[in-house]
Design a protein around this motif. Structure first.
Motif, PDB file in Angstrom:
ATOM      1  N   ASN A 166      85.450   9.152  -4.161  1.00  0.00           N
ATOM      2  CA  ASN A 166      85.147   8.637  -5.504  1.00  0.00           C
ATOM      3  C   ASN A 166      83.949   7.691  -5.513  1.00  0.00           C
ATOM      4  O   ASN A 166      83.390   7.415  -6.579  1.00  0.00           O
ATOM      5  CB  ASN A 166      86.378   7.941  -6.093  1.00  0.00           C
ATOM      6  N   PHE A 167      83.541   7.207  -4.346  1.00  0.00           N
ATOM      7  CA  PHE A 167      82.321   6.404  -4.259  1.00  0.00           C
ATOM      8  C   PHE A 167      81.069   7.279  -4.230  1.00  0.00           C
ATOM      9  O   PHE A 167      79.956   6.751  -4.194  1.00  0.00           O
ATOM     10  CB  PHE A 167      82.369   5.494  -3.032  1.00  0.00           C
ATOM     11  N   LYS A 168      81.247   8.590  -4.222  1.00  0.00           N
ATOM     12  CA  LYS A 168      80.146   9.563  -4.284  1.00  0.00           C
ATOM     13  C   LYS A 168      79.090   9.314  -3.195  1.00  0.00           C
ATOM     14  O   LYS A 168      77.912   9.100  -3.498  1.00  0.00           O
ATOM     15  CB  LYS A 168      79.490   9.539  -5.668  1.00  0.00           C
ATOM     16  N   PRO A 169      79.491   9.360  -1.927  1.00  0.00           N
ATOM     17  CA  PRO A 169      78.561   9.039  -0.839  1.00  0.00           C
ATOM     18  C   PRO A 169      77.615  10.194  -0.493  1.00  0.00           C
ATOM     19  O   PRO A 169      77.635  10.725   0.619  1.00  0.00           O
ATOM     20  CB  PRO A 169      79.504   8.714   0.327  1.00  0.00           C
ATOM     21  N   TYR A 170      76.811  10.567  -1.460  1.00  0.00           N
ATOM     22  CA  TYR A 170      75.824  11.636  -1.260  1.00  0.00           C
ATOM     23  C   TYR A 170      74.638  11.367  -2.172  1.00  0.00           C
ATOM     24  O   TYR A 170      74.720  10.579  -3.121  1.00  0.00           O
ATOM     25  CB  TYR A 170      76.444  13.009  -1.558  1.00  0.00           C
TER      26      TYR A 170
END
Length: 257
Positions: free
Chosen positions: A130-134
């Motif tokens: 959910n932290f969208k690490p991309y």
């Protein structure tokens, strides 16, 4: 059970110490005013180019401190996954790396193939995702991972002067005084110079004013042109959000009291 999140918290504190050191080195460098006012009379015949030019490069200790920050912050993420795995009852977790990818599809693929985060509780993995690490999701976290990977493949990431700005006055024909703020196209990062004014060679614009500069990180696409201290603060803030979120979720799940 011992406080399993003590290690990532300590590593985060160490990262902040390195950030403080980094800021101090940058501040000392910029306060030393390592630039000079130059009048270029050769490049454009008949005209004088008035500019600010750097003759000294940032200290060579800066990249090393930068990597100290990045490695510590990246470690906090992995340590948070490891702590969550321990809290859930696993005794010897091995695949607890924080998941990263260059895009959402790549992140999904890595998780489906169980390449990363296999030993982390699914609820914590969902939190991490959910932290969208991309790239294009959370560019700050993505840049942190890229910075760490660059360290593995290159000796150093260059740190250059960036965000050049000038506020000055110039007396032009008929005693006309102008106040000007210049940045962007007037700054040449390759030559490390800021063009203030181009005037006829027989004119003296009597330039005086205030000039400000900052240090940036080269080679990290999403952070190009941003002051390095701002980038590092943003990275630390995102990492702390991950750490705090992981610990809170472990408490909610009853893994820790």
């Amino acid at each position: 059970m011992a406080d399993v999140f003590d290690s990532p918290r300590a590593t985060l504190r160490r990262a902040h110490q390195h950030i403080t050191e980094f800021k101090a080195i940058v501040g000392d460098f910029l306060n030393s005013k390592p630039w000079s006012y130059v009048i270029d009379k050769e490049s454009q015949p008949g005209q004088n180019i008035h500019k600010i030019q750097f003759s000294i490069q940032p200290p060579n200790t800066l990249p090393s401190v930068l990597f100290d920050v990045a490695i510590n912050l990246r470690s906090v993420l992995d340590q948070s996954g490891y702590a969550a795995a321990l809290a859930s009852g696993k005794t010897a977790p091995k695949r607890t790396a924080f998941p990263f990818a260059d895009d959402l599809a790549g992140l999904d693929n890595n998780l489906k193939r169980r390449n990363v985060a296999q030993d982390i509780p699914s609820e914590i993995v969902t939190l991490f995702v959910n932290f969208k690490p991309y790239k294009g999701g959370n560019d700050t976290l993505w840049a942190l991972n890229k910075l760490c990977n660059t360290k593995k493949h290159c000796a150093l990431v260059p740190l250059n002067v960036t965000k050049a700005e000038a506020k000055f006055s110039a007396r032009l024909p008929n005693n006309f005084v102008v106040g000007t703020g210049l940045s962007g196209s007037s700054w040449n990062p390759d030559k490390k110079e800021l063009i203030l004014a181009i005037v006829a060679s027989d004119l003296n614009p009597y330039i005086n004013g205030r000039f400000t500069f900052d240090i940036g990180i080269e080679g990290i696409e999403t952070q190009s042109g941003n002051p390095a201290t701002r980038v590092l603060n943003a990275m630390a803030s995102e990492v702390e959000r991950v750490l705090v979120g992981a610990e809170a979720e472990c408490r909610r799940l009853g893994f820790i009291k």
